[in-house]
Design a protein around this motif. Sequence first.
Motif, short mmCIF file in Angstrom:
data_model
loop_
_atom_site.label_atom_id
_atom_site.label_comp_id
_atom_site.label_asym_id
_atom_site.label_seq_id
_atom_site.Cartn_x
_atom_site.Cartn_y
_atom_site.Cartn_z
N THR A 90 45.21 31.28 38.24
CA THR A 90 44.61 30.29 39.14
C THR A 90 43.30 29.78 38.57
O THR A 90 42.64 30.49 37.79
N VAL A 91 42.94 28.56 38.95
CA VAL A 91 41.65 28.01 38.53
C VAL A 91 40.95 27.45 39.77
O VAL A 91 41.59 27.20 40.79
N ASP A 92 39.64 27.25 39.66
CA ASP A 92 38.88 26.74 40.81
C ASP A 92 39.09 25.25 41.02
O ASP A 92 38.97 24.75 42.13
N ALA A 93 39.33 24.53 39.94
CA ALA A 93 39.53 23.09 40.04
C ALA A 93 40.24 22.62 38.78
O ALA A 93 40.07 23.23 37.71
N ALA A 94 41.06 21.57 38.91
CA ALA A 94 41.80 21.08 37.75
C ALA A 94 41.98 19.58 37.83
O ALA A 94 42.10 19.01 38.91
N VAL B 171 41.15 30.69 44.62
CA VAL B 171 40.35 31.80 44.08
C VAL B 171 41.19 33.08 43.96
O VAL B 171 42.17 33.25 44.67
N VAL B 172 40.76 33.95 43.05
CA VAL B 172 41.51 35.18 42.75
C VAL B 172 41.80 36.04 43.99
O VAL B 172 42.95 36.43 44.21
N PRO C 39 33.34 38.90 36.63
CA PRO C 39 31.95 38.82 37.10
C PRO C 39 31.79 39.52 38.45
O PRO C 39 32.76 39.64 39.22
N GLY D 73 42.03 34.54 37.04
CA GLY D 73 41.41 33.28 37.45
C GLY D 73 40.30 32.85 36.52
O GLY D 73 39.64 33.68 35.88
N ALA D 74 40.10 31.56 36.45
CA ALA D 74 38.99 31.01 35.66
C ALA D 74 38.52 29.73 36.36
O ALA D 74 39.15 29.26 37.31
N ARG D 75 37.42 29.20 35.86
CA ARG D 75 36.84 28.02 36.52
C ARG D 75 37.78 26.81 36.43
O ARG D 75 38.05 26.17 37.42
N VAL E 79 30.57 38.86 41.49
CA VAL E 79 30.98 38.27 42.77
C VAL E 79 32.50 38.35 42.92
O VAL E 79 33.03 38.73 43.96
N MET E 80 33.18 37.99 41.84
CA MET E 80 34.64 38.01 41.88
C MET E 80 35.15 39.43 42.15
O MET E 80 36.06 39.64 42.95
N ARG F 189 32.11 35.78 24.11
CA ARG F 189 31.59 34.51 24.63
C ARG F 189 30.14 34.37 24.21
O ARG F 189 29.34 35.31 24.35
#
Lengths: 279, 150
Positions: free
Chosen positions: A176-180, A190-191, A212, A149-151, A214-215, A77
């Motif tokens: 899973t994603v935070d928003a779509a 969230v994961v 990351p 999970g991803a954003r 926090v996750m 990345r």
Amino acid sequence: MCSQLTDPMLPTPYQVLKRVRETKDTFTLTLAPVKGGQGFPFAPGQFNMLYIFGVGEVPISISGDPDRPEKLVHTVRAVGAVSRAICGLKKGDTLGVRGPYGVPWPVKAAPGYDVLVIAGGLGLAPVRPAVYHLLARRPEYGNLELIYGARTPEDLVYRRELSLWRGRFDFRVHVTVDAARNGWRGNVGVVPNLIARARFDPEQTMALVCGPGVMMRFTVQELVNRGLKMENIYVSLERNMKCGLGLCGHCQLGPFFVCKDGPVFPYDRVRDWFLMREV
Amino acid sequence: METLEPVLAAHPFLQGLDPRHLKIIGECASKVNFSAGEFLFREQDEATNFYLINHGRVAVEIFRARRGPVNVQTLREGEAVGWLWFGKPYHWHFDARAVQLTRALALDVKSLMQRCDQDPQLGYELMKRYAHMLAVQFRVAILQLGDMYG
Ligand SMILES: Cc1cc2nc3c(=O)[nH]c(=O)nc-3n(C[C@H](O)[C@H](O)[C@H](O)COP(=O)(O)OP(=O)(O)OC[C@H]3O[C@@H](n4cnc5c(N)ncnc54)[C@H](O)[C@@H]3O)c2cc1C
Ligand code: FES
């Protein structure tokens, strides 16, 4: 790698064979030695130091199949000067590679266990080799589950592979994603919340967690709440690195050098430093 | 008439509840089905029901001008959606839409709250479960806001 027989700090020139865009800022590169040859063996979770001539060197996990070491695969990345330069390489361009370094995921100790692979964002790259390893030896393990999970859906890496894995009857994949936006039929959330959906026997489960900070913190907390033993939860830690060999102390975390003692650690070993905010 | 108590007892939100309380809740409950794409409720509707999902998946959405609906959470069997313990008429702040065929139990909030006033033990049991649900939602919201994957 033969260069290590002479000078372990000397990178071997590699050439980009293929470059695939994963997301807006993340690319997967397939590399081969400029001089030809078979590449080198590596274990899931190990990393290489990738060197861009005149720009710098960074640690990047190997994200390819450990049973096919002739293909060296890295997913990168673009966050700063070096990673941006790596992502900007085109087919035929060269870069320096030294490695493999670090303590791998304990997949060889996992037969007989249920295995939970839990990744967030680009954290799927360092655990993908473990998934390849586990699937290639599927009968040796109990339940295998991936929670990823991803954003947003656009931030998911390896989408084609994820859908292939989802098609298997012997591997449960939760994405899973935070928003779509409209059109996403998968999960939103969230994961750590998905752990409740995984099937595992806490007494006999090994968890490989990468993502990351926090996750990982919230995920580990949830796994412990679900009865997993801390020594069976493995986390992959990131630190800035220079030598990658345990020589310079750049990657120190408490009493550990992440490059040599990690990046993969059993949680009970690093818990105090993992939870400390200042380090 | 079909009794809903066994279905209620099987839902994680009500697990461990006294049969006497399940019977009372059953008097406020009805079975509802939503086909894929159908709304359970929409923003600004009065929040009259508390839903216990038995099967299927529900997307919680926020509608944004120009961008259209943004899915911020998926709920599925074993989970609940709705508000309890609001004295005044309460209105939804978001849409909830079935992603696939969804079966749920709709609890009529007004009559459920009346029964809780009459039976504080039932009220306490429901409050404990509701507080837990809100705490989980709160944690999820914070994690989502924090952009965990940064
Ligand atoms: C063992 C290990 C394995 C790794 N594996 C991978 C991998 O497979 N793929 C990959 O892309 N990266 C991986 N990384 C992270 C990678 O090494 C860093 O992103 C890289 O060193 C950044 O260097 P730079 O010169 O591009 O950016 P810098 O100039 O060092 O940093 C630029 C900006 O980006 C931020 N930043 C630095 N690292 C990260 C990060 N990881 N995530 C988000 N922001 C960051 C910095 O805080 C800074 O603000 C790994 C790191 C370690 C220690
Ligand atoms: S990077 Fe030099 S000791 Fe780890």
